[in-house]
Design a protein around this motif. Structure first.
Motif, mmCIF file in Angstrom:
data_model
loop_
_atom_site.group_PDB
_atom_site.id
_atom_site.type_symbol
_atom_site.label_atom_id
_atom_site.label_comp_id
_atom_site.label_asym_id
_atom_site.label_seq_id
_atom_site.Cartn_x
_atom_site.Cartn_y
_atom_site.Cartn_z
ATOM 1 N N THR A 56 0.846 -1.172 0.000
ATOM 2 C CA THR A 56 0.000 0.000 0.000
ATOM 3 C C THR A 56 0.889 1.231 0.000
ATOM 4 N N SER A 57 0.728 2.104 -0.974
ATOM 5 C CA SER A 57 1.581 3.275 -1.086
ATOM 6 C C SER A 57 1.236 4.269 0.015
ATOM 7 N N LEU A 58 2.261 4.704 0.746
ATOM 8 C CA LEU A 58 2.073 5.671 1.812
ATOM 9 C C LEU A 58 2.436 7.050 1.291
ATOM 10 N N GLN A 59 1.514 7.991 1.386
ATOM 11 C CA GLN A 59 1.762 9.362 0.961
ATOM 12 C C GLN A 59 1.459 10.294 2.132
ATOM 13 N N VAL A 60 2.470 11.073 2.515
ATOM 14 C CA VAL A 60 2.330 12.045 3.594
ATOM 15 C C VAL A 60 2.457 13.432 2.990
ATOM 16 N N SER A 61 1.493 14.286 3.258
ATOM 17 C CA SER A 61 1.407 15.571 2.563
ATOM 18 C C SER A 61 2.572 16.512 2.842
ATOM 19 N N CYS A 62 3.225 16.370 3.996
ATOM 20 C CA CYS A 62 4.330 17.275 4.319
ATOM 21 C C CYS A 62 5.629 16.876 3.643
ATOM 22 N N LEU A 63 5.629 15.742 2.924
ATOM 23 C CA LEU A 63 6.831 15.256 2.258
ATOM 24 C C LEU A 63 6.655 15.281 0.756
ATOM 25 N N ASN A 64 7.762 15.454 0.032
ATOM 26 C CA ASN A 64 7.702 15.368 -1.417
ATOM 27 C C ASN A 64 7.764 13.901 -1.848
ATOM 28 N N ALA A 65 7.724 13.656 -3.142
ATOM 29 C CA ALA A 65 7.648 12.282 -3.650
ATOM 30 C C ALA A 65 8.870 11.469 -3.242
ATOM 31 N N GLU A 66 10.054 12.069 -3.357
ATOM 32 C CA GLU A 66 11.275 11.347 -2.993
ATOM 33 C C GLU A 66 11.297 11.031 -1.502
ATOM 34 N N GLN A 67 10.863 11.979 -0.667
ATOM 35 C CA GLN A 67 10.833 11.744 0.777
ATOM 36 C C GLN A 67 9.818 10.686 1.145
ATOM 37 N N ASN A 68 8.663 10.685 0.470
ATOM 38 C CA ASN A 68 7.665 9.650 0.730
ATOM 39 C C ASN A 68 8.201 8.265 0.387
ATOM 40 N N GLN A 69 8.933 8.186 -0.715
ATOM 41 C CA GLN A 69 9.516 6.906 -1.110
ATOM 42 C C GLN A 69 10.550 6.449 -0.075
ATOM 43 N N HIS A 70 11.346 7.404 0.411
ATOM 44 C CA HIS A 70 12.345 7.071 1.429
ATOM 45 C C HIS A 70 11.671 6.667 2.743
ATOM 46 N N LEU A 71 10.576 7.336 3.092
ATOM 47 C CA LEU A 71 9.838 6.972 4.296
ATOM 48 C C LEU A 71 9.332 5.538 4.202
ATOM 49 N N GLN A 72 8.774 5.174 3.059
ATOM 50 C CA GLN A 72 8.263 3.818 2.891
ATOM 51 C C GLN A 72 9.385 2.788 3.004
ATOM 52 N N ALA A 73 10.534 3.093 2.383
ATOM 53 C CA ALA A 73 11.665 2.174 2.458
ATOM 54 C C ALA A 73 12.182 2.072 3.893
ATOM 55 N N SER A 74 12.183 3.194 4.609
ATOM 56 C CA SER A 74 12.660 3.195 5.998
ATOM 57 C C SER A 74 11.738 2.371 6.888
ATOM 58 N N LEU A 75 10.429 2.539 6.697
ATOM 59 C CA LEU A 75 9.472 1.756 7.468
ATOM 60 C C LEU A 75 9.647 0.266 7.200
ATOM 61 N N SER A 76 9.929 -0.067 5.944
ATOM 62 C CA SER A 76 10.158 -1.463 5.592
ATOM 63 C C SER A 76 11.372 -2.020 6.326
ATOM 64 N N ARG A 77 12.446 -1.244 6.367
ATOM 65 C CA ARG A 77 13.654 -1.708 7.053
ATOM 66 C C ARG A 77 13.394 -1.902 8.547
ATOM 67 N N LEU A 78 12.733 -0.939 9.171
ATOM 68 C CA LEU A 78 12.433 -1.056 10.590
ATOM 69 C C LEU A 78 11.567 -2.280 10.869
ATOM 70 N N HIS A 79 10.589 -2.497 10.006
ATOM 71 C CA HIS A 79 9.708 -3.654 10.179
ATOM 72 C C HIS A 79 10.485 -4.961 10.070
ATOM 73 N N ARG A 80 11.405 -5.020 9.123
ATOM 74 C CA ARG A 80 12.153 -6.257 8.907
ATOM 75 C C ARG A 80 13.068 -6.567 10.098
ATOM 76 N N VAL A 81 13.662 -5.521 10.692
ATOM 77 C CA VAL A 81 14.474 -5.751 11.892
ATOM 78 C C VAL A 81 13.594 -6.244 13.036
ATOM 79 N N ALA A 82 12.452 -5.587 13.246
ATOM 80 C CA ALA A 82 11.557 -5.987 14.334
ATOM 81 C C ALA A 82 11.001 -7.389 14.102
ATOM 82 N N GLN A 83 10.656 -7.685 12.879
ATOM 83 C CA GLN A 83 10.129 -9.013 12.563
ATOM 84 C C GLN A 83 11.158 -10.098 12.851
#
Length: 478
Positions: A217-244
């Motif tokens: 599911t694509s996450l879009q946050v209005s305070c971030l631009n497209a590149e930042q949103n993409q980085h946020l999604q990748a960062s969340l993925s990394r954090l999730h994988r460590v926790a998992q």
């Protein structure tokens, strides 16, 4: 002091035996070799010399030019590296941990990887993905050090090793705004980080695949631009994988707090991970947050977060520290013309720590096993307060409350706690000289007051060494 603790204790009935206060008189140093004590005394005295800490990186470069890399490295390994670092290889780390376990201490691994605010160091998704691999291997090593599953394993996690400080600053500014949008709620971030991830907890790290951008599911946050949103999604993925992976390997993640310009975002990430991994069915808490008592708003935040976790039915894990960024926080506040977020002085910080400690121990007594606490302190009075309150509340020595100190420091407190049966963890960085020495110098610069205040430990080390040199003599000459 401890009025709340006593009130709860009176409801539960008196303890079964009298309280025996711990003695931090260095007696436990008898468990250590003379070589270890000598190195500790030398290194701690050098670390208390301000110019060495201030110009550490320059002095390291100078020694390499003057002595050569091999001799300079050998001197560092025999001194600072040997005192504060477990080693470079997994086998060296295991040897260090085995020595700690014979002393009644446990490991808390710390990967020396992070991104400093406004750093010019090269970053990017490839760098963060590389750090992810390091973190996953740290999870595996943390678990292997305490096999079988008789004791809980812990590791420290620096979020800025997996995401940019620039993104954290942007999110923190947005979170701080009055009436911040629900698009940055922990629940929404948890849903985004959970999207497209395999649910099997038995998957080893090597089999946890990156998120497929076409399946999430694509996450879009209005305070971030497209590149930042993409980085946020990748960062969340990394954090999730460590926790998992940590959950699969039965390793609890202690997320480090950093600068106030980043902490709101870091707490948001922790809250999102908690939604997924600290639910009652998971047997957590698997993800803990760190609270810095030297900040003026910490007690208020801690009260708010404990109640929020309780209302949501989530397990809650806290590492309580005094804090290490005081000088930089004050300098930034002066530069920006903003209010200083830190306590007035060390005494005010100690009062803040005491109040936070009492709050958390009371909460642990009421809500264990859903609430856990690490008392991360080198301060003898704070440790005494914790042990006394644990006794009054009937909290078991090796239960939901544990203690934490840095490897190579405060051993007179760590050893006394460990020998008395408390759960004590030593924060253990590991890695090559090139990786760890800059990390150690940054930590030393952040912990100047702790290093300069280690005079009592130096006195106790000197007394024990003098006792061995001259049996029957209890005090070293001045």
């Amino acid at each position: 002091m401890l009025q709340t603790c006593r009130a709860l204790c009176s409801q539960a009935g008196p303890p079964s035996r009298g309280f025996l206060p711990l003695r931090f008189d260095g007696g436990a140093f008898q468990l250590k070799h003379t070589k270890e004590l000598t190195r500790a005394l030398l290194v701690l005295r050098l670390c208390a010399w301000p110019p060495l800490v201030t110009h550490g990186l320059a002095l390291q470069a100078w020694s390499q030019r003057l002595l050569g890399s091999r001799l300079s490295g050998a001197l560092l390994r025999a001194s600072f590296y040997g005192q504060f670092v477990a080693g470079e290889t997994a086998e060296e780390v295991r040897d260090c941990v085995q020595q700690l376990r014979t002393l009644g201490l446990r490991p808390l691994l710390a990967v020396p990887t992070e991104e400093e605010p406004d750093s010019a160091a090269k970053t990017g998704e490839a760098c963060y993905e590389g750090n992810l691999g390091v973190m996953l291997r740290c999870v595996d090593l943390s678990r292997s050090l305490l096999e079988p599953l008789s004791q809980p394993s812990f590791m420290q996690l620096k979020v800025t090793a997996l995401t940019s400080t620039r993104l954290c600053k942007e999110l923190s500014l947005w979170v701080r705004r009055p009436g911040a949008s629900s698009e940055l709620s922990p629940e929404r971030l948890a849903e985004a980080m959970d999207s497209g991830q395999p649910d099997s907890l038995a998957s080893p790290a090597a089999h946890i695949e990156p998120m497929n951008p076409h399946n999430k599911t694509s996450l879009q946050v209005s305070c971030l631009n497209a590149e930042q949103n993409q980085h946020l999604q990748a960062s969340l993925s990394r954090l999730h994988r460590v926790a998992q992976h940590a959950r699969a390997r039965h390793v609890r993640l202690l997320v480090d707090a950093e600068y106030t310009s980043l902490n709101p975002a870091l707490s948001l990430f922790v809250a999102a991970l908690a939604v997924r991994w600290n639910s009652p069915g998971e047997g957590g808490p698997w993800v803990w947050n760190t609270y810095q008592a030297y900040l003026k708003d910490t007690l208020e935040r801690l009260e708010r977060d404990t109640e929020a976790a309780h209302r949501a039915g989530l397990a809650f894990g806290v590492k309580l520290v005094r804090g290490a960024y005081l000088e930089k926080e004050r300098a930034v506040a002066r530069l920006q013309g903003t209010e200083d977020p830190t306590q007035l002085d060390y005494e005010a910080t100690s009062r803040s720590y005491s109040r936070c400690l009492e709050l958390m121990l009371t909460h642990v007594a009421r809500h264990s096993p859903m609430c856990h606490l690490m008392v991360a302190s080198h301060n003898e009075e704070s440790v005494r307060q914790a042990t006394k309150c644990m006794w009054e509340l009937g909290i078991p020595l090796d239960g939901p409350v544990c203690f934490g100190q840095l490897l190579g420091m405060c051993d007179h407190v760590s050893l006394a706690l460990g020998q008395a049966g408390y759960a004590v963890y030593k924060s253990i960085p590991y890695g090559s000289l090139e990786e760890v020495i800059p990390y150690l110098i940054r930590r030393a610069q952040e912990n100047r007051s702790v290093l300069q205040g280690a005079r009592r430990e130096q006195e106790l080390l000197a007394q024990e060494l003098w006792r061995r040199l001259l049996p029957g003599c209890r005090r070293a000459p001045h």
